[in-house]
Design an enzyme around this catalytic site. Structure first.
Site, PDB file in Angstrom:
ATOM      1  N   ASP A   1       1.936  -5.931   1.964  1.00 31.67           N
ATOM      2  CA  ASP A   1       3.380  -5.809   1.802  1.00 31.67           C
ATOM      3  C   ASP A   1       4.022  -7.098   2.319  1.00 31.67           C
ATOM      4  OD1 ASP A   1       3.212  -5.667   4.564  1.00 31.67           O
ATOM      5  OD2 ASP A   1       4.325  -3.795   4.743  1.00 31.67           O
TER       6      ASP A   1
ATOM      7  N   LYS B   1       0.027  -2.146  -4.540  1.00 26.50           N
ATOM      8  CA  LYS B   1       0.208  -1.910  -3.099  1.00 26.50           C
ATOM      9  C   LYS B   1       0.118  -0.417  -2.771  1.00 26.50           C
ATOM     10  CE  LYS B   1       4.208  -1.908  -1.120  1.00 26.50           C
ATOM     11  NZ  LYS B   1       5.545  -2.244  -0.651  1.00 26.50           N
TER      12      LYS B   1
END
Length: 131
Positions: free
Chosen positions: A46, A28
Site C-alpha cells: 500500500d 493489493k
C-alpha cells in the site's frame, strides 16, 4: 456476496487469479486476503509500504508492483506475514509521509532517506556538528 455464493459456493477463493475476478478486488486486496486469511507468504504493498520500502532502501521501486517483487526477493517466507504488518505500521506511525519521526525510529542508522528529521535527538546534535 451474491457472486461468492453463486460462483464459489460461499467460499472465498484461495488464488490471486480468482480473487481478482471479484468486483472491487485488485492486486493489493487479493494480497491482503491471501496473507491474512490464508497465511500465504505474500506482501500487499500500500502507500505506507511503498514509501517505507523506498525511503529505507530495502526495496526501492517506481511503482507498487516493482516494490512488491523486490520485497518478495529480500523478505524470507517465514517473515512475510508479519513483515507486511510491520512495514505498514512503521509507515503509518513512524515513517510518516509529511513529518517522519526519524528521532523515534529504531532503524534510523540503516535508513537511506536523505531528508531525515533528526530534530530533538542526540543524533541531530552530532549531525549538526559534522555539517
Amino acid at each position: 456476496c451474491q457472486l461468492l455464493i453463486e460462483q464459489y459456493n460461499g467460499e472465498v477463493p484461495r488464488t490471486r487469479t480468482e480473487l481478482e475476478k471479484l468486483p472491487g478486488v485488485g492486486r493489493k486486496t487479493a494480497s491482503v486476503i491471501l496473507n491474512t486469511a490464508f497465511g500465504e507468504p505474500t506482501i500487499a504493498v500500500d502507500t505506507h509500504i511503498f514509501r517505507v520500502a523506498n525511503r529505507i532502501g530495502i526495496a526501492p521501486g517506481k511503482n507498487v508492483l516493482e516494490v512488491e517483487r523486490k520485497l518478495l526477493k529480500v523478505v524470507p517466507n517465514e517473515f512475510r506475514h508479519d513483515a507486511h504488518h510491520w512495514l505498514i505500521l512503521h509507515g503509518r506511525y513512524i515513517c510518516k509521509a509529511r513529518k517522519p519521526l526519524c528521532h523515534q525510529c529504531l532503524i534510523v542508522d540503516l535508513c537511506e532517506f536523505k531528508e531525515k528529521n533528526l530534530e530533538g535527538t542526540a543524533s541531530s546534535f552530532d549531525m549538526k556538528q559534522l555539517t
